[in-house]
Design an enzyme around this catalytic site. Sequence first.
Site, PDB file in Angstrom:
ATOM      1  N   ARG A 160     -13.549  46.024   1.842  1.00 52.16           N
ATOM      2  CA  ARG A 160     -12.129  45.694   1.595  1.00 52.16           C
ATOM      3  C   ARG A 160     -11.651  46.188   0.220  1.00 52.16           C
ATOM      4  NH1 ARG A 160     -13.129  45.639   5.513  1.00 52.16           N
ATOM      5  NH2 ARG A 160     -13.294  44.040   7.087  1.00 52.16           N
ATOM      6  N   SER A 239      -6.870  37.459   7.433  1.00 54.46           N
ATOM      7  CA  SER A 239      -7.823  36.651   6.669  1.00 54.46           C
ATOM      8  C   SER A 239      -7.311  36.511   5.239  1.00 54.46           C
ATOM      9  CB  SER A 239      -9.189  37.325   6.641  1.00 54.46           C
ATOM     10  OG  SER A 239      -9.663  37.461   7.958  1.00 54.46           O
ATOM     11  N   GLU A 338      -7.672  38.083  -0.174  1.00 55.11           N
ATOM     12  CA  GLU A 338      -7.639  39.458   0.345  1.00 55.11           C
ATOM     13  C   GLU A 338      -6.237  40.058   0.219  1.00 55.11           C
ATOM     14  OE1 GLU A 338      -9.466  40.398   4.311  1.00 55.11           O
ATOM     15  OE2 GLU A 338      -7.545  41.363   4.626  1.00 55.11           O
TER      16      GLU A 338
HETATM   17  C1  LIG Z   1      -2.570  38.900  11.983  1.00 51.19           C
HETATM   18  C2  LIG Z   1      -3.252  39.810  10.989  1.00 51.19           C
HETATM   19  C3  LIG Z   1      -4.535  40.285  11.232  1.00 51.19           C
HETATM   20  C4  LIG Z   1      -5.165  41.140  10.307  1.00 51.19           C
HETATM   21  N1  LIG Z   1      -6.426  41.573  10.582  1.00 51.19           N
HETATM   22  C5  LIG Z   1      -7.054  42.415   9.701  1.00 51.19           C
HETATM   23  C6  LIG Z   1      -8.381  42.896   9.984  1.00 51.19           C
HETATM   24  O1  LIG Z   1      -8.974  42.605  11.024  1.00 51.19           O
HETATM   25  N2  LIG Z   1      -8.955  43.712   9.071  1.00 51.19           N
HETATM   26  C7  LIG Z   1      -8.323  44.100   7.938  1.00 51.19           C
HETATM   27  O2  LIG Z   1      -8.906  44.869   7.161  1.00 51.19           O
HETATM   28  N3  LIG Z   1      -7.076  43.664   7.654  1.00 51.19           N
HETATM   29  C8  LIG Z   1      -6.425  42.835   8.501  1.00 51.19           C
HETATM   30  N4  LIG Z   1      -5.171  42.367   8.223  1.00 51.19           N
HETATM   31  C9  LIG Z   1      -4.530  42.755   6.953  1.00 51.19           C
HETATM   32  C10 LIG Z   1      -3.550  43.942   7.085  1.00 51.19           C
HETATM   33  O3  LIG Z   1      -3.131  44.103   8.400  1.00 51.19           O
HETATM   34  C11 LIG Z   1      -4.151  45.249   6.602  1.00 51.19           C
HETATM   35  O4  LIG Z   1      -4.547  45.141   5.270  1.00 51.19           O
HETATM   36  C12 LIG Z   1      -3.158  46.415   6.722  1.00 51.19           C
HETATM   37  O5  LIG Z   1      -3.801  47.634   6.460  1.00 51.19           O
HETATM   38  C13 LIG Z   1      -1.965  46.273   5.784  1.00 51.19           C
HETATM   39  O6  LIG Z   1      -1.043  47.293   6.140  1.00 51.19           O
HETATM   40  P1  LIG Z   1       0.484  47.185   5.764  1.00 51.19           P
HETATM   41  O7  LIG Z   1       1.106  48.495   6.092  1.00 51.19           O
HETATM   42  O8  LIG Z   1       1.085  46.002   6.408  1.00 51.19           O
HETATM   43  O9  LIG Z   1       0.395  47.002   4.194  1.00 51.19           O
HETATM   44  P2  LIG Z   1       1.364  46.146   3.255  1.00 51.19           P
HETATM   45  O10 LIG Z   1       1.102  44.695   3.502  1.00 51.19           O
HETATM   46  O11 LIG Z   1       2.751  46.625   3.386  1.00 51.19           O
HETATM   47  O12 LIG Z   1       0.781  46.530   1.827  1.00 51.19           O
HETATM   48  C14 LIG Z   1      -0.521  46.112   1.446  1.00 51.19           C
HETATM   49  C15 LIG Z   1      -0.927  46.824   0.153  1.00 51.19           C
HETATM   50  O13 LIG Z   1      -1.044  48.217   0.401  1.00 51.19           O
HETATM   51  C16 LIG Z   1      -0.143  48.943  -0.413  1.00 51.19           C
HETATM   52  N5  LIG Z   1       0.379  50.045   0.399  1.00 51.19           N
HETATM   53  C17 LIG Z   1       0.965  49.989   1.621  1.00 51.19           C
HETATM   54  N6  LIG Z   1       1.267  51.223   2.043  1.00 51.19           N
HETATM   55  C18 LIG Z   1       0.859  52.061   1.070  1.00 51.19           C
HETATM   56  C19 LIG Z   1       0.899  53.476   0.911  1.00 51.19           C
HETATM   57  N7  LIG Z   1       1.418  54.298   1.832  1.00 51.19           N
HETATM   58  N8  LIG Z   1       0.415  54.009  -0.249  1.00 51.19           N
HETATM   59  C20 LIG Z   1      -0.115  53.217  -1.213  1.00 51.19           C
HETATM   60  N9  LIG Z   1      -0.188  51.885  -1.114  1.00 51.19           N
HETATM   61  C21 LIG Z   1       0.305  51.325   0.014  1.00 51.19           C
HETATM   62  C22 LIG Z   1       0.934  47.959  -0.827  1.00 51.19           C
HETATM   63  O14 LIG Z   1       1.545  48.333  -2.047  1.00 51.19           O
HETATM   64  C23 LIG Z   1       0.117  46.695  -0.955  1.00 51.19           C
HETATM   65  O15 LIG Z   1      -0.559  46.706  -2.195  1.00 51.19           O
HETATM   66  C24 LIG Z   1      -4.502  41.513   9.128  1.00 51.19           C
HETATM   67  C25 LIG Z   1      -3.198  41.034   8.875  1.00 51.19           C
HETATM   68  C26 LIG Z   1      -2.585  40.197   9.809  1.00 51.19           C
HETATM   69  C27 LIG Z   1      -1.188  39.705   9.543  1.00 51.19           C
END
Ligand SMILES: Cc1cc2nc3c(=O)[nH]c(=O)nc-3n(C[C@H](O)[C@H](O)[C@H](O)COP(=O)(O)OP(=O)(O)OC[C@H]3O[C@@H](n4cnc5c(N)ncnc54)[C@H](O)[C@@H]3O)c2cc1C
Length: 346
Positions: A160, A239, A338
């Site tokens: 992570r 998580s 996380e």
């Molecule tokens: C129901 C649920 C289940 C989940 N299950 C998992 C799982 O099984 N495994 C897991 O690893 N995660 C899980 N997650 C966490 C999450 O989905 C992941 O971390 C996902 O990759 C976040 O993507 P996002 O586009 O929503 O990022 P955001 O929430 O929009 O951003 C997260 C971080 O990434 C940065 N960021 C986003 N896009 C970019 C970019 N293009 N360039 C640079 N930085 C960027 C943001 O600035 C921020 O710091 C879960 C979340 C939820 C709500």
Amino acid sequence: MIEQMDAPLAPLTTLRLGGPARRLVTAETDAEVVATVRAADRAGEPLLVIGGGSNLVISDAGFPGTVLRIATTGFTLDGALLELAAGEVWSDAVARTVDAGLAGIEFLAGIPGSAGATPVQNVGAYGQEVAETITEVVAFDRLLDETVTLAGSDCAFSYRHSRFKADPDRYVVLRVRFRLADEGGLSSPVKYAEVARSLGVEAEQRVKLAEAHAEVLRLRAGKGMVLDPADHDTWSAGSFFTNPVLTDAQFADFTAKVGELKAPGYPAGEGRTKTSAAWLIDNAGFRKGHGAGPATLSTKHTLALTNRGSATTEDLLALAREVRDGVRAAFGVDLVNEPVMVGVSL
Ligand SMILES: Cc1cc2nc3c(=O)[nH]c(=O)nc-3n(C[C@H](O)[C@H](O)[C@H](O)COP(=O)(O)OP(=O)(O)OC[C@H]3O[C@@H](n4cnc5c(N)ncnc54)[C@H](O)[C@@H]3O)c2cc1C
């Protein structure tokens, strides 16, 4: 490019929490992303990049600068080589690779958010993580003021974590490239015991790709880990705490405290053992559904902190602190969040 002032951020997050952005820019091309980042940096304006908002806890006060929402599109397959634009919806991209008969990211089905965020925390689930298949990340480097291509081996991926998370104000991911594999319609070897059990196979066996994908979605849905707007158990950031990785000495202290209970421990590299955050929370007395207020633990999964509809970020953080402090008091282990905190801390 769409620009809004005083834009509410809560609807852009899966927790539905956080105050407004002073300015919200939605960028649909790489050029728009780069131009927005450059302009903010030159003006000394605080910048927050968001994708699907599924790993963010934003302050009730909102964000006093520019929020850049990445909404670029692009899914290109060349044999087993996949390139995704940062704004592509990750779970849709996974489904398309499964339909195309390619293995490598099938166990990452149903994870919310954008493709561009996957390298940031080295997204992983059910025994697979993107570090295994990412070959290159194309990013705008704010320090060098140019677009760079980083090899997967230069991304410092670990559990992570990555160089993008370690240096959060430096890179904006534009594109992510993966090397998938054609295994004749079969999945990667099943690594995760729960998945192997539910598919009725031994660990390390392969199954049909579509079967692996469907089973992961079924298991995730049972834990509230697939987004469903009607189900408050999925109004979360997934998580909330990472699984603690302990040194041998810390693990020995911990197992001594645990006494009769059997604590889970998995090898995590030389002299390190990973234990389970869910186990710690549960055994410290916080059961599924714990909490009397508008923020509670999910009724389906101890590790997800959820907004029942009317919570504020402060409500969620109060619950997170209660859980963290309870686990520390019971087991002497520090839980680490996380999701990325914006304008707040635990
Ligand atoms: C129901 C649920 C289940 C989940 N299950 C998992 C799982 O099984 N495994 C897991 O690893 N995660 C899980 N997650 C966490 C999450 O989905 C992941 O971390 C996902 O990759 C976040 O993507 P996002 O586009 O929503 O990022 P955001 O929430 O929009 O951003 C997260 C971080 O990434 C940065 N960021 C986003 N896009 C970019 C970019 N293009 N360039 C640079 N930085 C960027 C943001 O600035 C921020 O710091 C879960 C979340 C939820 C709500």
